[in-house]
Design an enzyme around this catalytic site. Sequence first.
Site, short mmCIF file in Angstrom:
data_model
loop_
_atom_site.label_atom_id
_atom_site.label_comp_id
_atom_site.label_asym_id
_atom_site.label_seq_id
_atom_site.Cartn_x
_atom_site.Cartn_y
_atom_site.Cartn_z
N HIS A 10 -7.90 -5.64 -0.19
CA HIS A 10 -6.65 -4.93 0.05
C HIS A 10 -6.11 -5.25 1.44
O HIS A 10 -6.77 -5.00 2.45
CB HIS A 10 -6.90 -3.42 -0.07
CG HIS A 10 -5.68 -2.57 0.09
ND1 HIS A 10 -4.61 -2.64 -0.77
CD2 HIS A 10 -5.36 -1.61 1.00
CE1 HIS A 10 -3.70 -1.76 -0.40
NE2 HIS A 10 -4.13 -1.14 0.68
N GLU A 59 -8.89 -5.76 -4.76
CA GLU A 59 -8.39 -4.76 -3.81
C GLU A 59 -9.52 -3.94 -3.18
O GLU A 59 -9.51 -3.66 -1.99
CB GLU A 59 -7.42 -3.81 -4.52
CG GLU A 59 -6.15 -4.44 -5.05
CD GLU A 59 -5.05 -4.52 -4.02
OE1 GLU A 59 -5.28 -4.13 -2.87
OE2 GLU A 59 -3.95 -4.99 -4.37
N SER A 81 0.84 -1.18 0.00
CA SER A 81 0.00 0.00 0.00
C SER A 81 0.89 1.25 0.00
O SER A 81 1.69 1.42 -0.91
CB SER A 81 -0.96 -0.05 1.20
OG SER A 81 -2.00 0.88 1.07
#
Length: 505
Positions: free
Chosen positions: A423, A333, A207
């Site tokens: 995610h 995600e 991320s």
Amino acid sequence: MPRSLVLLFLLGFALAESAYVFTPQGTVRGGVNPQAQVAYFLGIPYARAERWKAPVPVERLEGVLQATASTTACPQRRSLTTDLGGYLPPKSEDCLNLGVWMPLGSPPSGGWPVMVWIHGGSFTGGSWAEPVYDGTSLASRGVVVVGINYRLGPLGWLALESLKAESPEGAVGNYGLMDQLEALRWVQRNIRAFGGNADNVTIFGHSAGGMSVCTLMASPKARGLFHKAILMSGGCGYVRTPQQDREFVAKWAALMGCPGADPACLRALPLERLFPTSGPVLEGLRKLEEGGFMKSPWKPHVDGVYLTKTPLQALQDGDAAGIPLIAGGTFQESWSEVMGGPGNWEEFTRRAEEAFTGKGLQFTALYRSLYDRPNEAWGYFQTDRYLLCPSLEAARAQAPHAPTYAYLQTFQSPYLSNLGSFHGIDMPLLFGTHTAWPALMLFFTQEALEKGQRYTEELQRAWVSFARTGTPGPQWRSYEQGLYRFADPSGMIANEYPPRCELFR
């Protein structure tokens, strides 16, 4: 032989479940996990930093540093871990510390490969010391793992032009990036004492940590500090310019009680003012920060010093030539977007057009050819838009300049399958921390745990192989030849994403 060279080699030993290493910094006492045959050293200070100034390396430790538990996290308003009831160390501005996990026993000739972890959290939250990032399992495979803290939010990324005048280099808005670079310099100076090979350092992050990986690849200040990179669910376009943030910074400083954005006034503010948890200042910040992560000023900045161009452009230009890269993300995600997704294709077109003027019908035609339901298609649209395509674009940009690999992670928890391959689901897989809270929720049944462990085995094996040799395994092929899909079974598949990513470009 110079004393510094003598101290570079591992002199650690385990006694009564303690481990000692003698580093150029000084003596460090850590702990031992006898089952994993791994020693750990937690909370080692690598630098100190005054507010909005470059970090100063901690070159000498006083006495024997007790490093058996994490110490501090950088100041932040919130993190997903704590929102879900997970652990984060006490927050302090004196937070530039790191953790090291190393295999017990004699290192190979030259030392073990080194993997430096950069945590995510939107550049505003998180810490290497979150339980899900425990490096024990990875280190047991024959690598030295280093997790680092860096300054977050306004302390890490404030692009105030008057601060630029204070900098001898004319740098501004990149204090968190400066911290990451200083941590990598610490690795170069000290990691041999932990049995690591300073000439074989892989940076990896997820991320905002993945975005940091790309930023470091692009930074002229990072040359020679690492040798390979793994970008997970990030991208290379998430940077700002100081000019973009001028209006925001002025409003933010006024809200802080420092109209005119006077640095002396801002430096005198207590942390509770900068990171409020309730009250009118927090409400004002929420209004000011409307637009979410995409418009947030708390990101790396193209300041002409630490970044001279966007990271994606730097990769395209070959500025990171010779640095092997793995880049990719999860299959879903942004799967939470399905719940509030459009109920019909007309609404899908309207939303896509709102996001990308003149392309709404093109997006609708593409995603309607791939998915039956418009809300499901919207989940994939948002997945591709924000994280998956930006990550694959990093591979596309780097492929002409170094060995490059791309992947797709498809793991879903059998226990909470409705969450999809969301995610961050790959973090406990990567670190083998299935039982760490809050990751434990995903592996609450024996079926889910066993499936997670299978994915962990394959993911760790690939990442460690890449850190050791520059290739993730014999089954993998280069980016130009397709994607490696972590699935059941896993293997190479055709890369069908370029047509999608082209529309977002």
